[in-house]
Enzyme design. Structure first.
Site, PDB file in Angstrom:
ATOM      1  N   ARG A  62     -83.839 -62.810  37.149  1.00 28.23           N
ATOM      2  CA  ARG A  62     -82.658 -62.154  37.718  1.00 28.23           C
ATOM      3  C   ARG A  62     -82.982 -60.820  38.386  1.00 28.23           C
ATOM      4  O   ARG A  62     -82.191 -60.318  39.183  1.00 28.23           O
ATOM      5  CB  ARG A  62     -81.571 -62.001  36.658  1.00 28.23           C
ATOM      6  N   GLU A 104     -86.179 -60.355  20.224  1.00 25.99           N
ATOM      7  CA  GLU A 104     -85.511 -60.358  18.922  1.00 25.99           C
ATOM      8  C   GLU A 104     -86.130 -61.401  18.004  1.00 25.99           C
ATOM      9  O   GLU A 104     -86.113 -61.264  16.792  1.00 25.99           O
ATOM     10  CB  GLU A 104     -84.029 -60.694  19.098  1.00 25.99           C
TER      11      GLU A 104
END
Length: 170
Positions: A58, A95
């Protein structure tokens, strides 16, 4: 015009518990997209930029537009084994584990003034890896530039750089 009105929240993507910020409506609207680009460019007023580094995937959208308007080269940074020439890589933490990014070894020259662009500053892992790659090749980072920052995730702390701009902060 508020460009945040063109960011759509998607609950549970890519996994349960995540609220994904979808920029597709922003990309789809030429007026909102142009306004967003103007905001990103305004933050660079008076700066000399030789290369714009865009993070997969992106970061490519506005990264290319920024490079075009700044009359700068565009450098795609991608996931492993996606670039065809000799690369260097940087690991970063997620994460749920680690990942890495790669850049062509000849994409940035020593002393190049570099703008690093990505869509979102979250935990800062991707941005730090991008900065590490640019510095390893001898580039000088002018600014870390984002469409949006998720400030509650404290990504700025990981980058440890004063030149951070986000068009939208959540």
């Amino acid at each position: 015009m508020k460009i945040e009105n063109y960011i759509r929240d998607i609950q549970g993507f890519p996994k349960e518990g995540i609220l994904f910020k979808d920029i597709t409506p922003l990309l789809n609207d030429p007026i909102a997209r142009t306004e967003c680009l103007a905001i990103l460019l305004e933050s660079l007023k008076g700066q000399k930029i030789d290369k714009v580094v865009g993070a997969e995937s992106r970061g490519f959208f506005f990264g290319m537009l920024l490079a075009d308007r700044l009359n700068a080269g565009f450098v795609p940074v991608r996931k492993p084994k996606k670039l065809p020439f000799t690369t260097i890589s940087a690991l970063y933490e997620l994460e749920y584990g680690t990942d890495s990014l790669e850049i062509h070894i000849d994409s940035i020259q020593k002393g190049d003034k570099v703008l690093i662009h990505d869509d979102v500053l979250a935990t800062g892992g991707t941005a730090k890896a991008l900065g590490d790659l640019v510095k390893e090749l001898g580039g000088e980072i002018v600014q870390f530039n984002f469409l949006m920052e998720l400030s509650f995730l404290n990504g700025r702390n990981k980058i440890n750089d004063n030149s951070i701009f986000a068009a939208i902060t959540y």
